[in-house]
Design a protein around this motif. Sequence first.
Motif, mmCIF file in Angstrom:
data_model
loop_
_atom_site.group_PDB
_atom_site.id
_atom_site.type_symbol
_atom_site.label_atom_id
_atom_site.label_comp_id
_atom_site.label_asym_id
_atom_site.label_seq_id
_atom_site.Cartn_x
_atom_site.Cartn_y
_atom_site.Cartn_z
ATOM 1 N N PRO A 55 3.941 88.733 38.466
ATOM 2 C CA PRO A 55 3.564 87.686 39.606
ATOM 3 C C PRO A 55 3.732 86.227 39.348
ATOM 4 O O PRO A 55 3.640 85.238 40.072
ATOM 5 N N PHE A 56 4.623 86.072 38.376
ATOM 6 C CA PHE A 56 5.031 84.689 37.894
ATOM 7 C C PHE A 56 6.454 84.661 38.146
ATOM 8 O O PHE A 56 7.517 85.217 37.849
ATOM 9 N N ILE A 57 6.621 83.413 39.017
ATOM 10 C CA ILE A 57 7.940 82.923 39.477
ATOM 11 C C ILE A 57 8.216 81.701 38.743
ATOM 12 O O ILE A 57 7.329 80.626 38.732
ATOM 13 N N PHE A 58 9.373 81.247 38.392
ATOM 14 C CA PHE A 58 9.591 79.983 37.869
ATOM 15 C C PHE A 58 10.932 79.412 38.508
ATOM 16 O O PHE A 58 12.087 80.079 38.730
ATOM 17 N N THR A 59 10.834 78.402 38.931
ATOM 18 C CA THR A 59 11.697 77.695 40.003
ATOM 19 C C THR A 59 12.430 76.375 39.327
ATOM 20 O O THR A 59 11.710 75.753 38.653
ATOM 21 N N PRO A 60 13.364 76.121 40.052
ATOM 22 C CA PRO A 60 14.097 74.809 39.442
ATOM 23 C C PRO A 60 13.428 73.569 39.726
ATOM 24 O O PRO A 60 12.849 73.591 40.753
ATOM 25 N N THR A 61 13.645 72.697 38.676
ATOM 26 C CA THR A 61 13.157 71.040 39.302
ATOM 27 C C THR A 61 14.343 70.540 39.834
ATOM 28 O O THR A 61 15.204 70.245 38.934
ATOM 29 N N THR A 62 14.661 70.464 41.072
ATOM 30 C CA THR A 62 15.758 70.017 41.531
ATOM 31 C C THR A 62 15.328 69.123 42.725
ATOM 32 O O THR A 62 14.177 69.493 43.586
ATOM 33 N N PRO A 63 16.214 68.138 43.087
ATOM 34 C CA PRO A 63 15.723 67.266 44.187
ATOM 35 C C PRO A 63 16.202 67.850 45.489
ATOM 36 O O PRO A 63 15.703 67.185 46.717
ATOM 37 N N ASP A 64 17.059 68.815 45.401
ATOM 38 C CA ASP A 64 17.362 69.486 46.711
ATOM 39 C C ASP A 64 16.486 70.602 47.168
ATOM 40 O O ASP A 64 16.378 71.521 46.803
ATOM 41 N N GLU A 65 15.716 70.167 48.164
ATOM 42 C CA GLU A 65 14.620 70.887 48.737
ATOM 43 C C GLU A 65 15.110 72.391 49.164
ATOM 44 O O GLU A 65 14.314 73.246 49.182
ATOM 45 N N ASN A 66 16.020 72.310 49.867
ATOM 46 C CA ASN A 66 16.700 73.637 50.500
ATOM 47 C C ASN A 66 16.881 74.508 49.406
ATOM 48 O O ASN A 66 16.675 75.636 49.572
ATOM 49 N N TYR A 67 17.591 73.984 48.197
ATOM 50 C CA TYR A 67 18.008 74.938 47.335
ATOM 51 C C TYR A 67 16.670 75.548 46.538
ATOM 52 O O TYR A 67 16.308 76.618 46.193
ATOM 53 N N TYR A 68 15.859 74.507 46.355
ATOM 54 C CA TYR A 68 14.769 74.912 45.527
ATOM 55 C C TYR A 68 13.931 75.975 46.396
ATOM 56 O O TYR A 68 13.522 77.021 45.645
ATOM 57 N N ALA A 69 13.795 75.629 47.796
ATOM 58 C CA ALA A 69 12.832 76.871 48.586
ATOM 59 C C ALA A 69 13.852 78.208 48.462
ATOM 60 O O ALA A 69 13.002 79.196 48.525
ATOM 61 N N GLY A 70 14.975 77.924 48.472
ATOM 62 C CA GLY A 70 15.764 79.214 48.590
ATOM 63 C C GLY A 70 15.616 80.134 47.380
ATOM 64 O O GLY A 70 15.625 81.483 47.142
ATOM 65 N N VAL A 71 15.734 79.480 46.113
ATOM 66 C CA VAL A 71 15.313 80.111 44.823
ATOM 67 C C VAL A 71 14.026 80.600 44.675
ATOM 68 O O VAL A 71 13.847 81.853 44.493
ATOM 69 N N ARG A 72 13.218 80.025 45.401
ATOM 70 C CA ARG A 72 11.778 80.405 45.409
ATOM 71 C C ARG A 72 11.552 81.696 46.109
ATOM 72 O O ARG A 72 11.078 82.643 45.720
ATOM 73 N N THR A 73 12.356 81.814 47.459
ATOM 74 C CA THR A 73 12.203 82.913 48.268
ATOM 75 C C THR A 73 12.990 84.085 47.480
ATOM 76 O O THR A 73 12.374 85.132 47.577
ATOM 77 N N HIS A 74 14.130 84.174 46.684
ATOM 78 C CA HIS A 74 14.849 84.774 46.001
ATOM 79 C C HIS A 74 13.839 85.360 44.849
ATOM 80 O O HIS A 74 13.668 86.647 44.707
ATOM 81 N N GLU A 75 13.476 84.627 44.049
ATOM 82 C CA GLU A 75 12.580 85.018 43.054
ATOM 83 C C GLU A 75 11.236 85.789 43.433
ATOM 84 O O GLU A 75 10.861 86.665 42.692
ATOM 85 N N TYR A 76 10.604 85.299 44.825
ATOM 86 C CA TYR A 76 9.459 86.098 45.139
ATOM 87 C C TYR A 76 10.174 87.565 45.613
ATOM 88 O O TYR A 76 9.365 88.429 45.316
ATOM 89 N N GLY A 77 11.205 87.640 46.200
ATOM 90 C CA GLY A 77 11.942 89.058 46.143
ATOM 91 C C GLY A 77 12.043 89.928 44.856
ATOM 92 O O GLY A 77 11.475 91.043 44.837
ATOM 93 N N HIS A 78 12.237 89.174 43.759
ATOM 94 C CA HIS A 78 12.112 90.020 42.454
ATOM 95 C C HIS A 78 10.582 90.498 42.274
ATOM 96 O O HIS A 78 10.265 91.418 41.609
ATOM 97 N N THR A 79 9.408 89.755 42.633
ATOM 98 C CA THR A 79 8.302 90.084 42.299
ATOM 99 C C THR A 79 7.885 91.490 43.172
ATOM 100 O O THR A 79 7.149 92.176 42.814
ATOM 101 N N ILE A 80 8.585 91.541 44.525
ATOM 102 C CA ILE A 80 8.446 92.566 45.128
ATOM 103 C C ILE A 80 9.049 93.721 44.579
ATOM 104 O O ILE A 80 8.583 94.825 44.685
ATOM 105 N N GLN A 81 10.087 93.604 43.904
ATOM 106 C CA GLN A 81 10.859 94.563 43.177
ATOM 107 C C GLN A 81 9.819 95.024 42.158
ATOM 108 O O GLN A 81 9.985 96.397 41.947
ATOM 109 N N CYS A 82 9.422 94.225 41.404
ATOM 110 C CA CYS A 82 8.427 94.650 40.305
ATOM 111 C C CYS A 82 7.015 95.434 40.865
ATOM 112 O O CYS A 82 6.745 96.644 40.334
ATOM 113 N N LEU A 83 6.705 95.003 42.049
ATOM 114 C CA LEU A 83 5.636 95.927 42.772
ATOM 115 C C LEU A 83 5.899 97.307 43.004
ATOM 116 O O LEU A 83 5.333 98.152 42.820
#
Length: 140
Positions: A55-83
């Motif tokens: 249940p732990f996701i680690f996201t980048p520290t970046t000023p690009d909000e779109n990139y950050y949000a996209g990485v967060r969504t992708h990593e959340y997908g990995h949490t679903i894979q784990c489920l």
Amino acid sequence: MKRFLYLLVQFTWGLAPSIIGFAYFLANIRRPHKIYRCAIETQWNSKYSGLSLGPFIFTPTTPDENYYAGVRTHEYGHTIQCLILGPLYAIVGIISVSWGSFIHPMLRKKRKEEPQYTSCFVEYNASWLGEKVTGEKAVW
């Protein structure tokens, strides 16, 4: 109730990656944290990469909000894979780390046209699951 069930499954069926994720969480305890959907998100000291363990996701520290949000969504997908996969998620982790750390960078150097990160089925599936569950766009 949904968050409780999510964490219960992550810490039982997905125990091994959750323990490793908790260790990474403790190693980054001074970094910013928040709850994203049912996961515990940490912005770690990386400009581009993300990581997901239980249940732990680690996201980048970046000023690009779109990139950050996209990485967060992708990593959340990995949490679903784990489920879904539970103890078999280790196979996903090995493939994902190998692809992101070694294979994809090597292919980028050898090919004129950069291969998509989601050319790897594990990464494609994580982005697809993240988008389906959250309704947000994944970066890759």
